[in-house]
Structures are given as structure tokens and as C-alpha cells.
Enzyme design. Structure first.
Site, short mmCIF file in Angstrom:
data_model
loop_
_atom_site.label_atom_id
_atom_site.label_comp_id
_atom_site.label_asym_id
_atom_site.label_seq_id
_atom_site.Cartn_x
_atom_site.Cartn_y
_atom_site.Cartn_z
N ASP A 39 0.83 -1.21 0.00
CA ASP A 39 0.00 0.00 0.00
C ASP A 39 0.87 1.25 0.00
O ASP A 39 1.99 1.24 0.54
CB ASP A 39 -0.92 0.02 1.23
CG ASP A 39 -1.99 -1.07 1.16
OD1 ASP A 39 -2.30 -1.52 0.04
OD2 ASP A 39 -2.51 -1.46 2.23
N TYR A 67 7.24 -8.17 8.98
CA TYR A 67 6.78 -6.79 9.12
C TYR A 67 6.97 -6.30 10.55
O TYR A 67 7.00 -7.08 11.50
CB TYR A 67 5.27 -6.69 8.83
CG TYR A 67 4.84 -7.09 7.45
CD1 TYR A 67 4.74 -6.14 6.42
CD2 TYR A 67 4.49 -8.40 7.16
CE1 TYR A 67 4.31 -6.51 5.15
CE2 TYR A 67 4.06 -8.78 5.90
CZ TYR A 67 3.97 -7.83 4.90
OH TYR A 67 3.54 -8.20 3.64
N ASP A 81 -6.77 0.47 8.64
CA ASP A 81 -5.50 1.14 8.91
C ASP A 81 -5.77 2.62 9.16
O ASP A 81 -6.93 3.05 9.24
CB ASP A 81 -4.50 0.93 7.76
CG ASP A 81 -4.99 1.47 6.42
OD1 ASP A 81 -5.96 2.26 6.40
OD2 ASP A 81 -4.41 1.10 5.38
N ARG A 180 -3.22 -5.52 8.68
CA ARG A 180 -4.25 -4.63 9.26
C ARG A 180 -5.40 -5.44 9.85
O ARG A 180 -5.97 -5.09 10.87
CB ARG A 180 -4.72 -3.58 8.26
CG ARG A 180 -5.05 -4.07 6.88
CD ARG A 180 -5.03 -2.92 5.87
NE ARG A 180 -5.02 -3.43 4.52
CZ ARG A 180 -5.98 -3.21 3.64
NH1 ARG A 180 -7.05 -2.51 3.95
NH2 ARG A 180 -5.89 -3.70 2.42
#
Length: 306
Positions: A39, A67, A81, A180
Site C-alpha cells: 500500500d 513486518y 488502517d 491490518r
């Protein structure tokens, strides 16, 4: 023309496609592909495939990712998010012990079920979920199983107190995991609305942040004729499977991409890589219908080109 895998550090504010577009201009070549969407608000490791390496991008995408995310407890959003509009805001004072959070993270480690967010590229009836979301439509979303290999709490705090509570976690997971959505799941187990407020991808497969260049660094390395120093050969993406040097007996058949008798290694390995002078020429897999035979899944030319 360049050929191989270039680990790129995708900066915030750009899509993965933007990175490919800019690299085509910098490197003056068309055959460039990325290895999975990040994203625009997310920064991190994005391996880029150049030349024939575009044929192995799916193999890199299949590998696990790592992550670092910030989970914010107290508010949920439309996109799960920080970019979305707030859907539910719980303004009560919250108090979580470190042990409570660690217990929740432990519950979400291993194989879990996720429902993709409405703002995602997952397709339902040939249409992407985010297209339905932009039209204000809610559709039934297919749940799927993903694997969380490790889930670590990075904050040393003993007690997390406040109306809005945030903490950082490190996640090692399989392809297809929505971080998310994981943040929302953490909130659900703690009993409150939640969302992911920041995300950085620190590793994609065997590629790490330390190996990456930014777009501006790529341009400098290219101008200095040093870009090849930062690139990885195609075989780097194929190292999960055994490699076999092509023999004279099968050379012509493999060169022509023919179906041939299955190698014994395919009894325990999903794929085998045929090489010539240690350079990959073909990836072979079991034939789906012809018992005892194998067929090429990928073929690599000896000639470089755009």
C-alpha cells in the site's frame, strides 16, 4: 539490459506500480515486475524482477514476509488502517498488562483464519473488493487460512494504559496475510476496536532491508555503472529446490521444453531446477496427468533482451 532481482526499498507515498514505472524510466527497459503490492502508506522491502527474472516473481511472492506494525487499540476504521475513516471509537480508559497482550499474540500464532478487508484487491465475482467498497456496497468475503510463524511484542512496557493504547509488534507470516486485519483481530481478543496505524515490511523471502536500495540510490548506482553489484541472479529465487546440471542425454529435450521422464528428486521435492554451467535453464514439475513424467514450468533463455 539488466537481468536479475533488485531488492528495492519502497518509500511511503508510492504504489508498487509507481516504483516499476519509475524504474522503467531510470533503467530504460520495459521488462520489469514487482513481487507483490505494498500500500502507498507502507514502506519496505519490495524485490523487483528485471528481464527474465520476471518469470520467477511468483516464487518470491510465495515466500514468507516479515513486518513491523503498530497496533492502535481504541478505534476501528473503514480500511483497518490509519488511512480510513473512524467507524467506532471507544473512549474509555484502557489497561492491559504485558502478559495479557502476550497471551493474545500467542493465540494468533500458527494457522489462523482471516476475512480480507473490504478495502483490498481480493476479487469477488470478478470485481475487486475495494471497488465494491467505493460504491458503498458490502459483499460476502471469502475467509482464508494464513500462517503466522512468529508474533513478537517489541515494546518493553509492563502496563499499557490510556484511552488509546498503541504497541509495536514484529510479524513473520505467509503470503496473503493482512496485517491490518491481524491488528483488528488483536483488538477483538482484547475486547476493543482496533486498527493498524503504521507498517514497515522488513523482509520479503530471503531479501532484507540491508540489501535494498531506494529509487534515488538505484539511479546513482546505475549512473556509476555499479547497479549489478546490488542485484541477485535468477537462481537466488530458486534456491528452495534442488539444482541439476543438464546432461547430454536430456539437453535437447529440455532446450525444446519437452515432457520427459520424471526425475527421482520429484518424489520428495515440488520442483527441480535444471542448470547449464550453474545458470538456470528450466524449472520442471511433475506432469499433472502423465504418470511418471515431468514438464517444464519455467524456461530461461540464454539470450538477454528487453
Amino acid at each position: 539490459m539488466y537481468e536479475g532481482i533488485l531488492p528495492l526499498w519502497k518509500e511511503k507515498g508510492m504504489t508498487s506500480h509507481d516504483c516499476v514505472f519509475k524504474l522503467r524510466k531510470i533503467l530504460k527497459m520495459k521488462r520489469i515486475g514487482h513481487t507483490g503490492t505494498l500500500d502507498p502508506s507502507v514502506e519496505g522491502v519490495l524485490p523487483i524482477c528485471l528481464g527474465q527474472a520476471t518469470k520467477v516473481s511468483e516464487y518470491i511472492m510465495e515466500q514468507g514476509k516479515t513486518y513491523i506494525a503498530t497496533v492502535s487499540i481504541g478505534a476501528s476504521t473503514t480500511t483497518e488502517d490509519a488511512d480510513g475513516e473512524i467507524v467506532h471509537h471507544d473512549q474509555t480508559e484502557k489497561h492491559f498488562t504485558r502478559e495479557q497482550i502476550l497471551t493474545v499474540l500467542d493465540q494468533l500464532t500458527g494457522e489462523i483464519v482471516q476475512t480480507p478487508p473490504m478495502y483490498s484487491a481480493v476479487k469477488v465475482n470478478g470485481k475487486k473488493l475495494y471497488e465494491y467498497a467505493r460504491e458503498g456496497k458490502e459483499v460476502e468475503r471469502p475467509s482464508r487460512k494464513v500462517s503466522i510463524y512468529q508474533l513478537n511484542l517489541l515494546d518493553e512496557t509492563k502496563d499499557f494504559i490510556g484511552e488509546n493504547v498503541s504497541f509495536s509488534i514484529e510479524i513473520s507470516c505467509s503470503k496473503g496475510t493482512y496485517i491490518r486485519t491481524l491488528a483488528v483481530q488483536i483488538g477483538e481478543l482484547l475486547g476493543y476496536p482496533a486498527h493498524m496505524s503504521s507498517l514497515v515490511r522488513t523482509a520479503s523471502g530471503s531479501f532484507t532491508k540491508e540489501q535494498c536500495l531506494t529509487l534515488s540510490e538505484v539511479e546513482i548506482a546505475k549512473d556509476d555503472e555499479r547497479l549489478n553489484d546490488f542485484m541477485f541472479p535468477i537462481k537466488y529465487a530458486l534456491q528452495s529446490w534442488p539444482s541439476i546440471e543438464i546432461t547430454a542425454e536430456v539437453e535437447k529435450s529440455i532446450e525444446n521444453g519437452q515432457v520427459i521422464k520424471a526425475h527421482s528428486l520429484l518424489e520428495k521435492d515440488e520442483k527441480i531446477v535444471y542448470t547449464q554451467n550453474s545458470v538456470p535453464r528450466a524449472v520442471y514439475v511433475k506432469h499433472p496427468t502423465k504418470n511418471g513424467m515431468m514438464k517444464p514450468e519455467k524456461m530461461f533463455s540464454t539470450e538477454k533482451g528487453d
